[in-house]
Scaffold this active site. Sequence first.
Site, PDB file in Angstrom:
ATOM      1  N   THR A  17      71.466  46.545  35.640  1.00 47.14           N
ATOM      2  CA  THR A  17      71.408  47.049  37.014  1.00 47.14           C
ATOM      3  C   THR A  17      71.966  48.473  37.132  1.00 47.14           C
ATOM      4  O   THR A  17      71.872  49.090  38.182  1.00 47.14           O
ATOM      5  CB  THR A  17      72.197  46.123  37.965  1.00 47.14           C
ATOM      6  OG1 THR A  17      73.539  46.018  37.474  1.00 47.14           O
ATOM      7  CG2 THR A  17      71.583  44.731  38.023  1.00 47.14           C
ATOM      8  N   SER A  19      72.166  52.642  36.020  1.00 42.14           N
ATOM      9  CA  SER A  19      71.052  53.587  35.901  1.00 42.14           C
ATOM     10  C   SER A  19      70.520  53.680  34.468  1.00 42.14           C
ATOM     11  O   SER A  19      69.313  53.644  34.232  1.00 42.14           O
ATOM     12  CB  SER A  19      71.459  54.960  36.428  1.00 42.14           C
ATOM     13  OG  SER A  19      72.470  55.494  35.612  1.00 42.14           O
ATOM     14  N   LYS A  43      76.160  40.066  39.940  1.00 46.35           N
ATOM     15  CA  LYS A  43      74.792  40.306  40.422  1.00 46.35           C
ATOM     16  C   LYS A  43      73.810  39.228  39.983  1.00 46.35           C
ATOM     17  O   LYS A  43      72.596  39.392  40.074  1.00 46.35           O
ATOM     18  CB  LYS A  43      74.304  41.687  39.961  1.00 46.35           C
ATOM     19  CG  LYS A  43      75.159  42.821  40.512  1.00 46.35           C
ATOM     20  CD  LYS A  43      74.358  44.058  40.822  1.00 46.35           C
ATOM     21  CE  LYS A  43      75.215  45.084  41.559  1.00 46.35           C
ATOM     22  NZ  LYS A  43      75.018  46.446  41.135  1.00 46.35           N
ATOM     23  N   GLU A  98      78.527  55.764  24.790  1.00 46.94           N
ATOM     24  CA  GLU A  98      79.207  56.892  24.158  1.00 46.94           C
ATOM     25  C   GLU A  98      80.651  56.954  24.664  1.00 46.94           C
ATOM     26  O   GLU A  98      80.939  56.430  25.729  1.00 46.94           O
ATOM     27  CB  GLU A  98      78.486  58.164  24.634  1.00 46.94           C
ATOM     28  CG  GLU A  98      78.221  59.186  23.580  1.00 46.94           C
ATOM     29  CD  GLU A  98      77.530  60.422  24.195  1.00 46.94           C
ATOM     30  OE1 GLU A  98      77.832  61.510  23.746  1.00 46.94           O
ATOM     31  OE2 GLU A  98      76.707  60.260  25.119  1.00 46.94           O
ATOM     32  N   TYR A 162      64.935  61.376  15.757  1.00 50.03           N
ATOM     33  CA  TYR A 162      63.669  61.584  16.461  1.00 50.03           C
ATOM     34  C   TYR A 162      62.819  62.586  15.698  1.00 50.03           C
ATOM     35  O   TYR A 162      61.617  62.429  15.527  1.00 50.03           O
ATOM     36  CB  TYR A 162      63.886  62.110  17.886  1.00 50.03           C
ATOM     37  CG  TYR A 162      64.885  61.331  18.694  1.00 50.03           C
ATOM     38  CD1 TYR A 162      65.103  59.981  18.447  1.00 50.03           C
ATOM     39  CD2 TYR A 162      65.628  61.944  19.693  1.00 50.03           C
ATOM     40  CE1 TYR A 162      66.035  59.268  19.170  1.00 50.03           C
ATOM     41  CE2 TYR A 162      66.559  61.233  20.425  1.00 50.03           C
ATOM     42  CZ  TYR A 162      66.768  59.903  20.161  1.00 50.03           C
ATOM     43  OH  TYR A 162      67.700  59.211  20.866  1.00 50.03           O
ATOM     44  N   GLU A 212      75.458  63.031   7.905  1.00 51.16           N
ATOM     45  CA  GLU A 212      76.099  64.266   8.334  1.00 51.16           C
ATOM     46  C   GLU A 212      77.519  64.326   7.795  1.00 51.16           C
ATOM     47  O   GLU A 212      78.010  63.347   7.232  1.00 51.16           O
ATOM     48  CB  GLU A 212      76.063  64.416   9.853  1.00 51.16           C
ATOM     49  CG  GLU A 212      76.714  63.295  10.625  1.00 51.16           C
ATOM     50  CD  GLU A 212      76.471  63.372  12.135  1.00 51.16           C
ATOM     51  OE1 GLU A 212      75.341  63.645  12.567  1.00 51.16           O
ATOM     52  OE2 GLU A 212      77.429  63.135  12.875  1.00 51.16           O
ATOM     53  N   HIS A 250      98.428  66.249   7.840  1.00 42.34           N
ATOM     54  CA  HIS A 250      98.011  66.209   6.445  1.00 42.34           C
ATOM     55  C   HIS A 250      97.344  64.885   6.077  1.00 42.34           C
ATOM     56  O   HIS A 250      96.803  64.753   4.987  1.00 42.34           O
ATOM     57  CB  HIS A 250      99.223  66.429   5.543  1.00 42.34           C
ATOM     58  CG  HIS A 250      99.918  67.725   5.812  1.00 42.34           C
ATOM     59  ND1 HIS A 250      99.383  68.936   5.441  1.00 42.34           N
ATOM     60  CD2 HIS A 250     101.069  68.011   6.458  1.00 42.34           C
ATOM     61  CE1 HIS A 250     100.199  69.903   5.821  1.00 42.34           C
ATOM     62  NE2 HIS A 250     101.224  69.368   6.459  1.00 42.34           N
TER      63      HIS A 250
END
Lengths: 294, 382
Positions: A17, A19, A43, A98, A162, A212, A250
């Site tokens: 629910t 965004s 909900k 995130e 992507y 990476e 260190h």
Amino acid sequence: MAIFVDENTKVIVQGLTGSQGRFHGLRNRDYGTKIVGGVTPGKGGSDVDGIPVFDTVEEAVVATGATASFIAVPPKFASEAILEAAAAGVSFIVCITEFIPARDEAMFYNILRRNFPGTRLLGPNCPGIISPGRCNIGITSGDIALAGGPVGIVSRSGTLTYQALYELSEKGVGQTTCVGIGGDPVPGTNFIDCLAAFEADSETKAVLMIGEIGGSEEEKAADFIKSNMTKPVVSYIAGVTAPPGRKMGHAGAIISGSQGSAQAKMSALKEAGVTVAINPTEAGEMMVELVKSL
Amino acid sequence: MDLFEYQGKRFFSSYGIPTSKGEVVEEVEEAVRVAKEVGFPAVVKAQVQVGGRGKAGGIKLVNSEGEAEVAAQAILGMDIKGHLVKRVWIEHASDIDKEYYVSVTLDRGSKDHLILVSSQGGVEIEEVAASAPEAIKRLHVNPIDGFTEDEARRLVAEAEIDVQARQGVEETLLKLYRAYVDGDADLVEINPLILTTSGKVHALDAKVTLDDNAAFRHPEWEEFRATQELDGRERLAKEKHLNYIGLEGSVGIIANGAGLAMSTLDVVNQVGGSAANFLDLGGGAGADVMAAALEVINTDENVRSVLINVFGGITRCDQVAKGIVDALQRVDIKSPLVVRLDGTNAQEGREILANYRSDKIQVETTMIDAAKRAVELVGEVR
Ligand SMILES: Nc1ncnc2c1ncn2[C@@H]1O[C@H](COP(=O)(O)OP(=O)(O)OP(=O)(O)O)[C@@H](O)[C@H]1O
Ligand SMILES: [Mg+2]
């Protein structure tokens, strides 16, 4: 075959629910993924574009038979959401959230490992997983993927994933599954988990691995490739010229020694027989060549 | 977020770890006053967020007001590994018998917490790690189980900490682990943790990195945030919520996604150029973020060309192109732009840009070509 998910995987969205959950959940459904329910405490009983919403993961699982969960909730609630899904018997959790505190990540990683060994967590802070034509859980745009294999992709970086998908698809080389493991300090699923699954997957003939700088997961993956993989691997490591992180104490140097730099990772991979590209375009080209020769 | 030593010491004392009383000052006269107050011999310590200050000459022992003045004069304004010293911390000098090393940090490899203890602490700790790694004892702590008194006792004995210091070091370790967990730190390090000639265990240094992602749990961090050391470009970027790191080169970089941004730096370097910055727009690449990014890059005097490298996934390339056009109407960018758009609707995106200000914008299809063009432009503009 695909790894971790397939066309029959039933998925619930925790945070449907909200965004983010709504946007990506509906996109994933449009792609053909079986999004069978949503979970938002308080909900339950409502719906999002026809998808039923439940108060708890347990209720959702009982009602829908879902085995996978897509978590798109704010960082404060992510830890609780992941553990709730595991406790409800969900066996595959994709968390795109995130900015989760590292302390929380270390905690839920270890709880999952000790108490819920049958549950796999992908992420957090990852783009998700797509098996082209079959299932898409997360934020990857389905249009840039091409069904039919033979390449498996595993990557720590979102946009580079992507990029890789797109370059292969443009040249007519399809993918079996593309897994974005995310770049957080404590990823639930690592390179080795994915490499092992690709090695076991009969449809996957070659693997593209995008890493990476930082950590030592790529070095460990190199060891794994050397001793356990028969399928060819092409790799690209981002960050050869990245600015050195500002290091305070260190401890970092004491723990990692010379590991962690892009150079160290590239040498370890080369040593393991991996074809190492110096930029993402070259990685795509090398993979296309390799697939031709299969 | 990294803390200065004086902040780290405040952080430690709030968890009951003993530190020396002192004061942080910005002026030489103030330094002399504080040195007198804490009593001679005193120590004047550069406050910069980097290790190895002692070896770099940023820490001086002073025995008189005159010496304090000379030391403060020398240290304030000093450059230590690229960090400008704006403040010094002054504390009474301790009578040191032994220097130990202790730290707690996340071990990404084993995905648990790692406690390090050595009886050979001090400014040479990295040399110790390299030449005698067995002199640094390690204990992995599973976050579910935590760190127990028994484990602390065993670890301290194993590290061969002097018998008279053991109880103090054990207590410090337990407090340090609490500070690390409850305080949401990525790193807590005391080097040196000392044994004084009178038998007390005491922290002489404090290296603390807090986990920014946990800020929502810590309103008290506000005081630390005020003193964060950012250059002008970085401060502006932070205000605009961009992930930005200033560098020394001449090609301004804008990319969407940290991986792609890193990769862009690599490619610019491979074709013989050097990047002026690392800038990740994050998920979206609409007009607002793009304008903000161009604004930040515009303030950088070294920039001679700008390379925008965007891969359109959910944000389609035509939207990105419109964002760039819109941003250019708001920001008067000084340097020429090279734009590389690829991904969803790339063709539409490139057409939008091709029809707009061809004097300022050049469009390339591949990352390599775009990087080459941007690097060539650096030469031409000069
Ligand atoms: N209050 C003090 N009294 C006596 N000696 C001190 C004091 N503070 C620092 N020192 C000496 O100076 C050395 C270096 O200081 P400190 O550890 O604070 O800074 P540093 O050089 O940045 O540390 P590191 O080498 O861990 O990065 C200490 O190892 C200690 O021998
Ligand atoms: Mg020190």
